[in-house]
Each structure stands twice: as structure tokens, then as C-alpha cells.
Design an enzyme around this catalytic site. Structure first.
Site, PDB file in Angstrom:
ATOM      1  N   ASP A  59      -1.006  -6.314   0.231  1.00 42.76           N
ATOM      2  CA  ASP A  59      -1.172  -5.712   1.459  1.00 42.76           C
ATOM      3  C   ASP A  59      -2.755  -5.565   1.767  1.00 42.76           C
ATOM      4  O   ASP A  59      -3.392  -4.866   0.617  1.00 42.76           O
ATOM      5  CB  ASP A  59      -0.645  -4.169   1.462  1.00 42.76           C
ATOM      6  CG  ASP A  59       0.574  -3.880   2.280  1.00 42.76           C
ATOM      7  OD1 ASP A  59       0.759  -5.047   3.272  1.00 42.76           O
ATOM      8  OD2 ASP A  59       1.486  -3.126   2.066  1.00 42.76           O
ATOM      9  N   GLU A  85       9.780  -3.480  10.097  1.00 42.10           N
ATOM     10  CA  GLU A  85      10.278  -2.370   9.315  1.00 42.10           C
ATOM     11  C   GLU A  85      10.764  -1.227  10.391  1.00 42.10           C
ATOM     12  O   GLU A  85      10.217  -1.033  11.428  1.00 42.10           O
ATOM     13  CB  GLU A  85       8.810  -1.638   8.651  1.00 42.10           C
ATOM     14  CG  GLU A  85       9.156  -0.410   8.101  1.00 42.10           C
ATOM     15  CD  GLU A  85       8.091   0.153   7.214  1.00 42.10           C
ATOM     16  OE1 GLU A  85       7.140  -0.874   6.843  1.00 42.10           O
ATOM     17  OE2 GLU A  85       7.823   1.240   6.644  1.00 42.10           O
ATOM     18  N   LYS A 142      -0.718  -9.438   3.288  1.00 43.28           N
ATOM     19  CA  LYS A 142       0.149  -9.095   4.448  1.00 43.28           C
ATOM     20  C   LYS A 142      -0.781  -7.966   5.156  1.00 43.28           C
ATOM     21  O   LYS A 142      -1.585  -7.187   4.404  1.00 43.28           O
ATOM     22  CB  LYS A 142       1.219  -8.210   3.906  1.00 43.28           C
ATOM     23  CG  LYS A 142       2.067  -7.540   5.081  1.00 43.28           C
ATOM     24  CD  LYS A 142       3.392  -7.239   4.700  1.00 43.28           C
ATOM     25  CE  LYS A 142       3.470  -5.956   3.775  1.00 43.28           C
ATOM     26  NZ  LYS A 142       3.045  -4.556   4.616  1.00 43.28           N
ATOM     27  N   GLU A 172      -0.720  -5.357   8.722  1.00 44.70           N
ATOM     28  CA  GLU A 172       0.078  -4.642   9.776  1.00 44.70           C
ATOM     29  C   GLU A 172      -0.376  -4.975  11.148  1.00 44.70           C
ATOM     30  O   GLU A 172      -1.555  -4.833  11.443  1.00 44.70           O
ATOM     31  CB  GLU A 172       0.066  -3.169   9.617  1.00 44.70           C
ATOM     32  CG  GLU A 172       0.872  -2.739   8.404  1.00 44.70           C
ATOM     33  CD  GLU A 172       0.842  -1.226   7.819  1.00 44.70           C
ATOM     34  OE1 GLU A 172       0.714  -0.625   8.853  1.00 44.70           O
ATOM     35  OE2 GLU A 172       1.263  -0.783   7.049  1.00 44.70           O
ATOM     36  N   ASP A 221       0.868  -1.290   0.122  1.00 47.36           N
ATOM     37  CA  ASP A 221       0.068   0.004  -0.060  1.00 47.36           C
ATOM     38  C   ASP A 221       0.825   1.172  -0.038  1.00 47.36           C
ATOM     39  O   ASP A 221       0.471   2.293   0.118  1.00 47.36           O
ATOM     40  CB  ASP A 221      -1.076   0.038   1.282  1.00 47.36           C
ATOM     41  CG  ASP A 221      -0.433  -0.089   2.578  1.00 47.36           C
ATOM     42  OD1 ASP A 221       0.818  -0.252   2.493  1.00 47.36           O
ATOM     43  OD2 ASP A 221      -1.080   0.061   3.706  1.00 47.36           O
ATOM     44  N   SER A 222       2.333   1.237  -0.178  1.00 44.25           N
ATOM     45  CA  SER A 222       3.066   2.125  -0.369  1.00 44.25           C
ATOM     46  C   SER A 222       3.087   2.616  -1.519  1.00 44.25           C
ATOM     47  O   SER A 222       3.273   4.097  -1.835  1.00 44.25           O
ATOM     48  CB  SER A 222       4.395   1.683  -0.138  1.00 44.25           C
ATOM     49  OG  SER A 222       4.609   0.615  -1.033  1.00 44.25           O
TER      50      SER A 222
HETATM   51  O1  KIV Z   1       3.630  -0.921   1.653  1.00 37.60           O
HETATM   52  C1  KIV Z   1       4.777  -1.468   1.261  1.00 37.60           C
HETATM   53  O2  KIV Z   1       5.475  -1.358   0.318  1.00 37.60           O
HETATM   54  C2  KIV Z   1       5.436  -2.405   2.462  1.00 37.60           C
HETATM   55  C3  KIV Z   1       6.775  -2.582   2.627  1.00 37.60           C
HETATM   56  C4  KIV Z   1       7.421  -1.316   2.718  1.00 37.60           C
HETATM   57  C5  KIV Z   1       7.161  -3.696   3.335  1.00 37.60           C
HETATM   58  O3  KIV Z   1       4.715  -2.642   3.455  1.00 37.60           O
END
Ligand code: KIV
Length: 263
Positions: free
Chosen positions: A81, A176, A110, A112, A42-43
Site C-alpha cells: 500500500d 472494499e 496499491k 486508493e 496500511d491496515s
Molecule cells: O490495508 C489493507 O489491509 C487493505 C486491505 C483491507 C484490502 O487495503
């Protein structure tokens, strides 16, 4: 358990796990040849959409980009994510994770950690949804960036969180921006592999945001190694194209369509 996930777990203490992010097919196709894990992170909120944080990403955004990424993936493990707000309770998490898996055919999701959502992980895993955990600096839950686990007490608290995530059934965990000692402590005390970002090379694998390491995002904190200045390379090509168009050098005869095919 998915064979690709078994292979990732087997790499612990044997060989480092190589991971990068992708948001589209063309990049994913290149990463797939070299990476063990490709993450649709989600980056993309910051990197692609120019937002200040990841909080506005929704499930539809994640699905759309993952469908594109999936087209470039043949062998690596595709992890996606879960966006903020999509796993706030058991039923919502189950419904959204199933939708994400069904629509994109990704291998795992994934999420958090907020040091509370272990039951959600347990329930997803029970429903055959492989989960990667994520602790330390978790942008969905923490407003201010800081290095995590920089005292013995804080490192031990993070270790407990990581162990609870492992116990809940996660197959791997992102660390992280952890203090190097904390990331080593956690890596040495878990059976599942740790994937570090800004957390030292003791982790079982590493991940970076691809646009950062290629030098195209404009975001280069100390933990990012910039392998290329892709912005400069792209600009060079754009300048050449601009000149060619202005001088009527492009299109040239080579590019004219005369026959019945266009290739
Ligand atoms: O959103 C993302 O790209 C991430 C990575 C930085 C691990 O969670």
C-alpha cells in the site's frame, strides 16, 4: 509485464485469487505457500499500531515492514500500500512509488482511488510500476464506514470509477465493502480481476486482514470469517510458560548450554 502479474490477470474467470495481508516475515512465510497475493496493507496502522485510522502511516513504516515480509516470500505476488499523502500529485507519487519498489523489491503497489487520481495511476504504469486500484470503502479518503454502491445509480458510478482505473492501466482492483450487486456488475464488466473484501463471492478473488481471520486483532465485522481463535491458543502457551518459569521447570537440563553450539 512481470510474469507473476500476468498469472494473476490470467486467473480471471478461471480460478479464484487468494489474497491475505502480512506485516512481517514469519506470517508471510506461511501465507506464501497458499496465497496468490500477499499485501502489506496500511491496515497495519489499526492492527499493529492500535491507531484509529490509517492516516498516520508513512512511507518509512511501509518500507520497513515490507523488507521483513519480502524475506518470507518466494512465489506469491507482493503488493504494498502507498500510505496516505504519499501520492497526492504526479511527481510525489512517482518518486515515492519508485522508492518503495527499489527499497523493498516488491512486485506492485496499491493505491486508493478518490475518483480523481487516474492520471497518477497512468503515470506510474507508464513508469513500469504495476498498480492495483482500490475502490468502495477507501479508509484513506472516507471517514465514515458505509456499504458502497447500494443503489443502481451508485453502483454505476462505481463501475465508471473502476473502468477509469482499468483504462489507466491498473492490473487489478480491490472492491472494499460494496453491495453484492455492485461488485458483481463491476467484476462482470472489467477485464482485470477484482479482489473483494466484504463485497460478495462474485469477485475474482478475496482478501482479508490475516490478523482478523486468525482471531487475534479483536476486529470481527460480519464480513470477516474467523478461522481460528489464535488469541486463545497463544494465551494457553503463555500461561504454560508462566507456570514453568515460576515452578523452575523452565529452563530444564534440555535447554542448558553446555557445548560450543547453541542448537
Ligand atoms: O490495508 C489493507 O489491509 C487493505 C486491505 C483491507 C484490502 O487495503
Amino acid at each position: 509485464m512481470n510474469k507473476k502479474i500476468q498469472n494473476i490477470i490470467k486467473k480471471k474467470n478461471k480460478s479464484k485469487i487468494v489474497s491475505l495481508t502480512a506485516y512481517s516475515r514469519n506470517i508471510a512465510k506461511i501465507l506464501d505457500k497458499h496465497c496468490d497475493i500477499v499485501l502489506v496493507g496500511d491496515s497495519m496502522a489499526n492492527v499493529l499500531y492500535g491507531q484509529n485510522n490509517t492516516h498516520k502511516m508513512n512511507l518509512a513504516n511501509m518500507i520497513q515492514h515490507t523488507i521483513s515480509v519480502k524475506k518470507g516470500i518466494k512465489k506469491s505476488l507482493l503488493v504494498v500500500d502507498m500510505p496516505k499523502g504519499s501520492y497526492t500529485n504526479l511527481n510525489l507519487a512517482k518518486k515515492n512509488a519508485k522508492l518503495l519498489m527499489r527499497k523493498t523489491k516488491c512486485d506492485a503497489i496499491k493505491l486508493e482511488s478518490n475518483n480523481k487520481n487516474f492520471e497518477i495511476i497512468r503515470s506510474l504504469v507508464k513508469n513500469k510500476i504495476p498498480v492495483m486500484g482500490h475502490i468502495g470503502f477507501t479508509p484513506q479518503f472516507k471517514k465514515k464506514f458505509k456499504i458502497e454502491g447500494d443503489t443502481k445509480k451508485k453502483a454505476e458510478k462505481l463501475l465508471k470509477e473502476a473502468k477509469d482505473i482499468e483504462k489507466a492501466g491498473a492490473f487489478s482492483i480491490v472492491l472494499e465493502c460494496l453491495n453484492p450487486k455492485a461488485s458483481k456488475l463491476i467484476t462482470n464488466n472489467l477485464k482485470i480481476p477484482t479482489i473483494g473484501i466484504g463485497s460478495s463471492n462474485d469477485c475474482d478473488g478475496q482478501i482479508l486482514v490475516t490478523d482478523d481471520m486468525l482471531g487475534i486483532s479483536g476486529f470481527y465485522p460480519k464480513y470477516v470469517k474467523k478461522y481460528l481463535s489464535l488469541d486463545r491458543i497463544i494465551e494457553k502457551a503463555i500461561k504454560k510458560y508462566t507456570r514453568d518459569v515460576k515452578l523452575k521447570k523452565f529452563p530444564s537440563k534440555k535447554n542448558f548450554l553446555n557445548g560450543s553450539t547453541y542448537r
